[in-house]
Design a protein around this motif. Structure first.
Motif, PDB file in Angstrom:
ATOM      1  N   VAL A  36       5.512  12.285 -30.285  1.00 37.15           N
ATOM      2  CA  VAL A  36       6.625  11.716 -29.535  1.00 37.15           C
ATOM      3  C   VAL A  36       6.171  11.525 -28.090  1.00 37.15           C
ATOM      4  O   VAL A  36       5.721  12.472 -27.445  1.00 37.15           O
ATOM      5  CB  VAL A  36       7.855  12.645 -29.574  1.00 37.15           C
ATOM      6  N   VAL A  37       6.235  10.294 -27.605  1.00 34.99           N
ATOM      7  CA  VAL A  37       5.819   9.988 -26.236  1.00 34.99           C
ATOM      8  C   VAL A  37       7.005  10.214 -25.299  1.00 34.99           C
ATOM      9  O   VAL A  37       8.095   9.680 -25.514  1.00 34.99           O
ATOM     10  CB  VAL A  37       5.322   8.535 -26.126  1.00 34.99           C
ATOM     11  N   VAL A  38       6.785  11.022 -24.269  1.00 33.93           N
ATOM     12  CA  VAL A  38       7.846  11.369 -23.316  1.00 33.93           C
ATOM     13  C   VAL A  38       7.568  10.665 -21.996  1.00 33.93           C
ATOM     14  O   VAL A  38       6.458  10.744 -21.455  1.00 33.93           O
ATOM     15  CB  VAL A  38       7.919  12.893 -23.103  1.00 33.93           C
ATOM     16  N   ALA A  39       8.585   9.969 -21.472  1.00 33.37           N
ATOM     17  CA  ALA A  39       8.384   9.181 -20.253  1.00 33.37           C
ATOM     18  C   ALA A  39       9.602   9.314 -19.338  1.00 33.37           C
ATOM     19  O   ALA A  39      10.678   9.760 -19.762  1.00 33.37           O
ATOM     20  CB  ALA A  39       8.171   7.712 -20.611  1.00 33.37           C
ATOM     21  N   LEU A  40       9.397   8.915 -18.100  1.00 30.62           N
ATOM     22  CA  LEU A  40      10.499   8.742 -17.161  1.00 30.62           C
ATOM     23  C   LEU A  40      10.873   7.264 -17.120  1.00 30.62           C
ATOM     24  O   LEU A  40      10.137   6.405 -17.609  1.00 30.62           O
ATOM     25  CB  LEU A  40      10.097   9.235 -15.774  1.00 30.62           C
ATOM     26  N   ALA A  41      12.011   6.974 -16.522  1.00 30.44           N
ATOM     27  CA  ALA A  41      12.516   5.600 -16.533  1.00 30.44           C
ATOM     28  C   ALA A  41      11.574   4.622 -15.846  1.00 30.44           C
ATOM     29  O   ALA A  41      11.575   3.432 -16.153  1.00 30.44           O
ATOM     30  CB  ALA A  41      13.893   5.547 -15.868  1.00 30.44           C
ATOM     31  N   ASN A  85      17.097  -5.239 -27.327  1.00 30.24           N
ATOM     32  CA  ASN A  85      16.525  -5.726 -26.086  1.00 30.24           C
ATOM     33  C   ASN A  85      16.495  -4.630 -25.028  1.00 30.24           C
ATOM     34  O   ASN A  85      17.517  -3.998 -24.745  1.00 30.24           O
ATOM     35  CB  ASN A  85      17.342  -6.914 -25.569  1.00 30.24           C
ATOM     36  N   GLN A  86      15.303  -4.390 -24.450  1.00 38.71           N
ATOM     37  CA  GLN A  86      15.111  -3.386 -23.411  1.00 38.71           C
ATOM     38  C   GLN A  86      15.683  -2.035 -23.841  1.00 38.71           C
ATOM     39  O   GLN A  86      16.252  -1.295 -23.045  1.00 38.71           O
ATOM     40  CB  GLN A  86      15.734  -3.848 -22.096  1.00 38.71           C
ATOM     41  N   PHE A  87      15.505  -1.731 -25.113  1.00 33.99           N
ATOM     42  CA  PHE A  87      15.990  -0.464 -25.670  1.00 33.99           C
ATOM     43  C   PHE A  87      15.361   0.687 -24.908  1.00 33.99           C
ATOM     44  O   PHE A  87      14.150   0.730 -24.711  1.00 33.99           O
ATOM     45  CB  PHE A  87      15.594  -0.389 -27.143  1.00 33.99           C
ATOM     46  N   SER A  88      16.159   1.641 -24.464  1.00 31.66           N
ATOM     47  CA  SER A  88      15.649   2.791 -23.720  1.00 31.66           C
ATOM     48  C   SER A  88      16.042   4.069 -24.439  1.00 31.66           C
ATOM     49  O   SER A  88      16.882   4.080 -25.331  1.00 31.66           O
ATOM     50  CB  SER A  88      16.204   2.800 -22.292  1.00 31.66           C
ATOM     51  N   GLY A  89      15.414   5.153 -24.030  1.00 29.86           N
ATOM     52  CA  GLY A  89      15.654   6.418 -24.712  1.00 29.86           C
ATOM     53  C   GLY A  89      14.776   6.519 -25.942  1.00 29.86           C
ATOM     54  O   GLY A  89      13.746   5.878 -26.054  1.00 29.86           O
ATOM     55  N   ALA A  90      15.172   7.358 -26.884  1.00 31.45           N
ATOM     56  CA  ALA A  90      14.363   7.589 -28.069  1.00 31.45           C
ATOM     57  C   ALA A  90      14.637   6.551 -29.144  1.00 31.45           C
ATOM     58  O   ALA A  90      15.763   6.109 -29.315  1.00 31.45           O
ATOM     59  CB  ALA A  90      14.668   8.984 -28.623  1.00 31.45           C
ATOM     60  N   PRO A 147      15.765  11.272 -17.788  1.00 25.81           N
ATOM     61  CA  PRO A 147      16.627  12.290 -18.413  1.00 25.81           C
ATOM     62  C   PRO A 147      17.639  11.735 -19.416  1.00 25.81           C
ATOM     63  O   PRO A 147      18.392  12.490 -20.015  1.00 25.81           O
ATOM     64  CB  PRO A 147      17.355  12.884 -17.207  1.00 25.81           C
ATOM     65  N   HIS A 148      17.671  10.405 -19.637  1.00 26.23           N
ATOM     66  CA  HIS A 148      18.728   9.791 -20.440  1.00 26.23           C
ATOM     67  C   HIS A 148      18.779  10.341 -21.861  1.00 26.23           C
ATOM     68  O   HIS A 148      19.867  10.521 -22.427  1.00 26.23           O
ATOM     69  CB  HIS A 148      18.541   8.268 -20.479  1.00 26.23           C
ATOM     70  N   ALA A 149      17.638  10.596 -22.445  1.00 25.48           N
ATOM     71  CA  ALA A 149      17.597  11.003 -23.853  1.00 25.48           C
ATOM     72  C   ALA A 149      17.358  12.498 -24.025  1.00 25.48           C
ATOM     73  O   ALA A 149      16.927  12.950 -25.091  1.00 25.48           O
ATOM     74  CB  ALA A 149      16.511  10.221 -24.596  1.00 25.48           C
TER      75      ALA A 149
END
Length: 320
Positions: free
Chosen positions: A45-50, A156-161, A71-73
């Motif tokens: 699982v790749v963990v990133a910031l926005a 489109n531009q899906f963010s989070g997990a 922190p969104h997810a």
């Protein structure tokens, strides 16, 4: 990450090398998106910031199972970590098979639909993935364009997990077959994280069949465990098939003969010319175009001669 782990009562071990950590542990592996060129173990699982958009490319390049944007997810990740502490939640990753035409109009979309439906009919969790934003949507071929359900533009531009179980539930279905289609205009084709979605769906689908884009084959072939090159029975088709197989790079490819028998082409000759096995011949079926227009193309796959060819193709790619 430490705060999330403390919150769910699961210890966090930090390692400098992602590949080494993956090889020495069966625990959930979380990889910092900033690792860049380092090897990322498959299924991590790749963990990133926005502000780290490169996380999607890292995940796609290494077949990670999800991307988590903090922190969104954080809540979803906390649930994932909590579940990973229970051994029985381990999930085997599914296989991905691509289908592409050596030339246009040879029936690659039809074959992708037939292969996916054939696997699903056997009781295997199967997804049909539309890889061509310019194809007006594989849901048209299935007769499902008016059915509600998740489609590519909504990611489109899906963010989070990218959670496999959530994607699987949201995808529309025909009988037992789930599918993910483009819309009529290929909306947001450049901003949808398609590679990451396909990688994540390995956790939900035992088999994915991707209707690949000829224009984007070099990139999309890397999503796959094997690629089926649908080849017309013409001299031009043989030459195009050889070029198409080379464009798949290191991904194993096989050919399938289809269409009208113009050049009296035998499978053996095709295999020798292209340099990869010819594993089946799809008999020419003049009624397929009308079924495509009517949205009933899956019915033709049940004909014995077609079903026999589909079974042969699947046996071949399963062995690669």
């Amino acid at each position: 990450m430490e705060a999330v782990c403390i919150g769910v009562g699961v210890p966090l071990t930090v390692a400098d090398d992602a590949a080494g950590a993956g090889a020495s542990s069966s625990d959930l592996l979380l990889v910092d998106a900033a690792v860049g060129g380092q090897a990322v173990p498959r299924g991590a699982v790749v963990v990133a910031l926005a502000d780290q958009p490169e996380a999607w490319e890292t995940a796609a390049r290494h077949a990670a199972s999800a991307v988590v944007v903090l922190p969104h997810a954080a809540a979803w990740l906390a649930e994932l970590i909590s579940r990973s502490a229970t051994p029985e939640v381990a999930v085997a990753l599914g296989r991905v098979y691509g289908v592409v035409g050596a030339t246009g109009g040879v029936g690659a979309t039809t074959l992708a639909c037939w292969l996916a439906a054939h696997v699903a009919a056997a009781g295997t969790a199967t997804a049909l993935i539309d890889g061509d934003p310019l194809g007006a949507g594989v849901d048209l071929a299935l007769g499902e364009e008016a059915v509600d359900g998740l489609r590519w533009p909504e990611l489109n531009q899906f963010s989070g997990a990218v959670a496999a179980d959530q994607l699987w539930t949201a995808m529309p279905r025909v009988d037992e077959l789930r599918y993910l289609s483009w819309d009529r205009h290929g909306s947001h084709a450049t901003t949808v994280p398609a590679a990451t979605v396909v990688a994540a769906l390995r956790g939900a689908a035992a088999v994915q069949v991707v209707d690949l884009s000829r224009a984007d084959l070099e990139r999309q072939a890397r999503w796959c465990d094997a690629v089926v090159v649908v080849t017309p029975r013409t001299v031009r088709g043989v030459l195009a098939a050889e070029h198409t197989a080379r464009r798949c790079g290191a991904v194993p490819a096989v050919t399938v003969l289809a269409g009208v028998d113009v050049a009296d082409l035998e499978p053996r000759v095709l295999a020798e010319s292209v340099g990869v096995p010819c594993v089946a011949t799809i008999a020419f079926d003049p009624r397929v175009p009308e079924h495509l227009d009517a949205g009933t193309v899956l019915r033709r796959a049940r004909r014995p001669r077609h079903a026999k060819a589909l079974a042969a193709i699947l046996r071949a790619v399963e062995g690669l």
